[in-house]
Design a protein around this motif. Structure first.
Motif, PDB file in Angstrom:
ATOM      1  N   ARG A 194      -6.663   5.459 -50.925  1.00 49.02           N
ATOM      2  CA  ARG A 194      -6.360   5.586 -49.497  1.00 49.02           C
ATOM      3  C   ARG A 194      -7.629   5.852 -48.699  1.00 49.02           C
ATOM      4  O   ARG A 194      -7.848   5.272 -47.638  1.00 49.02           O
ATOM      5  CB  ARG A 194      -5.355   6.712 -49.275  1.00 49.02           C
ATOM      6  N   ARG A 195      -8.494   6.752 -49.217  1.00 48.70           N
ATOM      7  CA  ARG A 195      -9.722   7.081 -48.500  1.00 48.70           C
ATOM      8  C   ARG A 195     -10.623   5.858 -48.338  1.00 48.70           C
ATOM      9  O   ARG A 195     -11.134   5.586 -47.254  1.00 48.70           O
ATOM     10  CB  ARG A 195     -10.469   8.185 -49.233  1.00 48.70           C
ATOM     11  N   TYR A 196     -10.794   5.106 -49.407  1.00 49.53           N
ATOM     12  CA  TYR A 196     -11.645   3.920 -49.321  1.00 49.53           C
ATOM     13  C   TYR A 196     -11.057   2.880 -48.375  1.00 49.53           C
ATOM     14  O   TYR A 196     -11.785   2.168 -47.670  1.00 49.53           O
ATOM     15  CB  TYR A 196     -11.864   3.318 -50.712  1.00 49.53           C
ATOM     16  N   THR A 197      -9.731   2.778 -48.343  1.00 51.61           N
ATOM     17  CA  THR A 197      -9.094   1.856 -47.401  1.00 51.61           C
ATOM     18  C   THR A 197      -9.393   2.264 -45.962  1.00 51.61           C
ATOM     19  O   THR A 197      -9.673   1.423 -45.103  1.00 51.61           O
ATOM     20  CB  THR A 197      -7.573   1.812 -47.637  1.00 51.61           C
ATOM     21  N   LEU A 198      -9.344   3.557 -45.686  1.00 50.91           N
ATOM     22  CA  LEU A 198      -9.658   4.047 -44.352  1.00 50.91           C
ATOM     23  C   LEU A 198     -11.119   3.800 -43.993  1.00 50.91           C
ATOM     24  O   LEU A 198     -11.459   3.616 -42.819  1.00 50.91           O
ATOM     25  CB  LEU A 198      -9.349   5.545 -44.253  1.00 50.91           C
ATOM     26  N   TRP A 199     -11.985   3.780 -44.975  1.00 53.16           N
ATOM     27  CA  TRP A 199     -13.406   3.552 -44.727  1.00 53.16           C
ATOM     28  C   TRP A 199     -13.735   2.087 -44.455  1.00 53.16           C
ATOM     29  O   TRP A 199     -14.780   1.780 -43.913  1.00 53.16           O
ATOM     30  CB  TRP A 199     -14.233   4.039 -45.909  1.00 53.16           C
ATOM     31  N   GLY A 200     -12.862   1.175 -44.871  1.00 56.22           N
ATOM     32  CA  GLY A 200     -13.117  -0.238 -44.612  1.00 56.22           C
ATOM     33  C   GLY A 200     -12.954  -1.092 -45.851  1.00 56.22           C
ATOM     34  O   GLY A 200     -12.651  -0.607 -46.947  1.00 56.22           O
ATOM     35  N   ALA A 201     -13.182  -2.398 -45.672  1.00 57.29           N
ATOM     36  CA  ALA A 201     -13.015  -3.351 -46.772  1.00 57.29           C
ATOM     37  C   ALA A 201     -14.096  -3.138 -47.836  1.00 57.29           C
ATOM     38  O   ALA A 201     -15.219  -2.743 -47.522  1.00 57.29           O
ATOM     39  CB  ALA A 201     -13.091  -4.783 -46.234  1.00 57.29           C
ATOM     40  N   ALA A 250      -7.300  12.810 -45.358  1.00 52.17           N
ATOM     41  CA  ALA A 250      -7.283  11.518 -46.044  1.00 52.17           C
ATOM     42  C   ALA A 250      -8.641  10.822 -46.075  1.00 52.17           C
ATOM     43  O   ALA A 250      -8.969  10.145 -47.047  1.00 52.17           O
ATOM     44  CB  ALA A 250      -6.256  10.603 -45.388  1.00 52.17           C
ATOM     45  N   GLY A 251      -9.441  10.975 -45.024  1.00 57.98           N
ATOM     46  CA  GLY A 251     -10.707  10.247 -44.957  1.00 57.98           C
ATOM     47  C   GLY A 251     -11.914  11.042 -45.398  1.00 57.98           C
ATOM     48  O   GLY A 251     -13.048  10.607 -45.179  1.00 57.98           O
ATOM     49  N   MET A 263     -22.011  19.164 -50.618  1.00 57.86           N
ATOM     50  CA  MET A 263     -22.172  17.844 -50.004  1.00 57.86           C
ATOM     51  C   MET A 263     -20.794  17.238 -49.793  1.00 57.86           C
ATOM     52  O   MET A 263     -19.984  17.199 -50.712  1.00 57.86           O
ATOM     53  CB  MET A 263     -23.012  16.940 -50.908  1.00 57.86           C
ATOM     54  N   PHE A 264     -20.538  16.779 -48.574  1.00 59.64           N
ATOM     55  CA  PHE A 264     -19.255  16.174 -48.267  1.00 59.64           C
ATOM     56  C   PHE A 264     -19.462  14.863 -47.532  1.00 59.64           C
ATOM     57  O   PHE A 264     -20.553  14.575 -47.006  1.00 59.64           O
ATOM     58  CB  PHE A 264     -18.374  17.125 -47.450  1.00 59.64           C
ATOM     59  N   VAL A 265     -18.412  14.052 -47.487  1.00 61.20           N
ATOM     60  CA  VAL A 265     -18.486  12.758 -46.827  1.00 61.20           C
ATOM     61  C   VAL A 265     -17.179  12.535 -46.081  1.00 61.20           C
ATOM     62  O   VAL A 265     -16.115  12.992 -46.497  1.00 61.20           O
ATOM     63  CB  VAL A 265     -18.757  11.631 -47.850  1.00 61.20           C
ATOM     64  N   ALA A 266     -17.265  11.848 -44.944  1.00 70.93           N
ATOM     65  CA  ALA A 266     -16.088  11.605 -44.111  1.00 70.93           C
ATOM     66  C   ALA A 266     -16.176  10.216 -43.495  1.00 70.93           C
ATOM     67  O   ALA A 266     -17.269   9.659 -43.337  1.00 70.93           O
ATOM     68  CB  ALA A 266     -15.984  12.659 -43.009  1.00 70.93           C
ATOM     69  N   GLY A 267     -15.013   9.701 -43.137  1.00 70.13           N
ATOM     70  CA  GLY A 267     -14.990   8.388 -42.512  1.00 70.13           C
ATOM     71  C   GLY A 267     -15.359   8.413 -41.052  1.00 70.13           C
ATOM     72  O   GLY A 267     -15.788   7.394 -40.497  1.00 70.13           O
ATOM     73  N   THR A 268     -15.200   9.565 -40.396  1.00 70.40           N
ATOM     74  CA  THR A 268     -15.523   9.687 -38.977  1.00 70.40           C
ATOM     75  C   THR A 268     -16.393  10.914 -38.747  1.00 70.40           C
ATOM     76  O   THR A 268     -16.358  11.876 -39.520  1.00 70.40           O
ATOM     77  CB  THR A 268     -14.254   9.810 -38.126  1.00 70.40           C
ATOM     78  N   ALA A 269     -17.123  10.880 -37.637  1.00 71.88           N
ATOM     79  CA  ALA A 269     -17.973  12.018 -37.291  1.00 71.88           C
ATOM     80  C   ALA A 269     -17.135  13.243 -36.944  1.00 71.88           C
ATOM     81  O   ALA A 269     -17.515  14.377 -37.260  1.00 71.88           O
ATOM     82  CB  ALA A 269     -18.887  11.647 -36.123  1.00 71.88           C
ATOM     83  N   ASP A 270     -16.003  13.024 -36.298  1.00 73.00           N
ATOM     84  CA  ASP A 270     -15.147  14.157 -35.941  1.00 73.00           C
ATOM     85  C   ASP A 270     -14.611  14.861 -37.187  1.00 73.00           C
ATOM     86  O   ASP A 270     -14.529  16.103 -37.228  1.00 73.00           O
ATOM     87  CB  ASP A 270     -13.979  13.681 -35.071  1.00 73.00           C
ATOM     88  N   ASP A 271     -14.253  14.092 -38.222  1.00 73.10           N
ATOM     89  CA  ASP A 271     -13.789  14.704 -39.469  1.00 73.10           C
ATOM     90  C   ASP A 271     -14.917  15.498 -40.127  1.00 73.10           C
ATOM     91  O   ASP A 271     -14.689  16.589 -40.671  1.00 73.10           O
ATOM     92  CB  ASP A 271     -13.289  13.631 -40.430  1.00 73.10           C
ATOM     93  N   ALA A 272     -16.121  14.955 -40.085  1.00 71.15           N
ATOM     94  CA  ALA A 272     -17.263  15.660 -40.661  1.00 71.15           C
ATOM     95  C   ALA A 272     -17.534  16.952 -39.898  1.00 71.15           C
ATOM     96  O   ALA A 272     -17.816  17.998 -40.501  1.00 71.15           O
ATOM     97  CB  ALA A 272     -18.506  14.769 -40.648  1.00 71.15           C
TER      98      ALA A 272
END
Length: 360
Positions: A194-201, A250-251, A263-272
């Motif tokens: 799900r996370r990778y799907t939210l990040w893109g193709a 999820a992201g 160390m963490f990673v997020a799909g959006t800046a707001d989530d980070a």
């Protein structure tokens, strides 16, 4: 071939006049009873783990009857590949039999992976899986030693009693753990997909455009000099729990913990930023600082690599206690409700030109 007790005596492993002769005899008899081989018993005696030979047999599901090469051959793997795989899995390669029938399934797994992805990708996947399982096993064994074995020994228990405790623990606990971990693995595959799907193709290079963050405990080295070891352990446990607890949407994902740094990673800046703010303002944590950068990264082996990772690591090193610093790319991706302040461009190691920096 399982030795007899007389064989062990002939090998010089038992002295009836030794102070611990009774305990030694019981341990040797237990090792023989579970079918351990002479080479294994010799090594156990030399290294001081004779009392856990029955535990080893219980964990493996029987006494080893196959060599590494024989078990691998049953799965269609050649000896050279099998030896490299075993090494990649971080497993010992003693000169005696090491595998039981159930281990053939392990080689069948990697034979299947090899047929789909090729040799090098198989070793890469095996290495990641081994690292994760080794960490889990280390945590489990360390906890049993500290919370069960140490108190038992403190009350005067000998190696016979300790060995029996380990066998009972494995018998009652391991099967439950394996079933639970298998279910946990499935849930994490779903969450990761799900996370990778939210990040893109997906891309053939396994890249993703994400936001990377580092959170660091300020002055941890100095704290380590003033706190007792148990206090340091409690601090790190709290930090690790909070870091894991904040990166659960999820992201997002907690990539790794490196002592006093997460160390963490997020799909959006707001989530980070949500992760960073939760950590910085946690009343149960000491002063923290955070660096955040965005851009394309390579995802490999459960880790992420690339310029944003390096930049976020440099930014956290320059942040003040309680400060959250962002690079220009991450700053531009924040929503309008986020208020940022520009900072003077900074000269950071490894970057040829000054980096524009923003703070929240």
């Amino acid at each position: 071939m399982t030795p007899t007790f007389d064989d062990l005596v002939a090998a010089g492993l038992y002295d009836p006049d030794a102070p611990d002769a009774d305990v030694r005899r019981q341990l040797l008899e237990r090792a023989v009873a579970v079918g351990a081989g002479l080479d294994e018993i010799l090594q156990a005696c030399e290294e001081g783990w004779l009392h856990v030979v029955p535990t080893r047999v219980a964990i493996l599901g029987g006494a080893p009857t196959l060599s590494l090469e024989a078990a691998a051959a049953r799965a269609g793997l050649d000896p050279e590949f099998a030896a490299r795989l075993w090494h990649t899995l971080r497993l010992d390669q003693p000169g005696y039999l090491v595998c039981v029938e159930d281990d053939v399934a392990l080689f069948e797994l990697y034979a299947s992976v090899r047929s789909m992805f090729g040799d090098e990708e198989t070793f890469q996947i095996a290495g990641v899986q081994a690292a994760a399982v080794a960490m889990m096993a280390d945590a489990e064994v360390a906890q049993v030693r500290a919370l069960l074995e140490a108190p038992q020994r403190g009350e005067g228990a000998d190696n016979v009693a300790v060995g029996d405790m380990w066998v009972a623990f494995v018998r009652d606990f391991l099967a439950v753990v394996e079933r639970g971990v298998a279910r946990l693995h499935r849930h994490h595959i779903l969450a990761t997909g799900r996370r990778y799907t939210l990040w893109g193709a997906p891309t053939e290079e396994s890249t993703a455009d994400v936001v990377v963050g580092f959170a660091d405990v300020v002055g941890f080295t100095a704290l380590g000099q003033t706190l007792e070891p148990r206090q340091v352990d409690a601090l790190l446990r709290t930090f690790e729990a909070r870091a894991a607890g904040t990166a659960t949407s999820a992201g997002t994902r907690l990539v790794k913990l490196i002592g006093d740094e997460a160390m963490f990673v997020a799909g959006t800046a707001d989530d980070a930023l949500a992760i960073a703010l939760a950590l910085v303002h946690d009343p149960d944590l000491p002063d923290l600082r955070v660096g955040i950068a965005a851009g394309e990264v390579v995802t490999r082996g459960g880790d992420v690599f690339g310029a944003p990772v390096n930049l976020a690591a440099r930014l956290v090193a320059t942040a003040q206690p309680g400060e959250i610093l962002l690079d220009a790319v991450a700053a531009a991706r924040t929503s309008d409700v986020i208020v940022l302040e520009g900072r003077d461009p900074r000269h950071l190691p490894g970057f040829a030109v000054p980096v524009d920096v923003f703070a929240i």
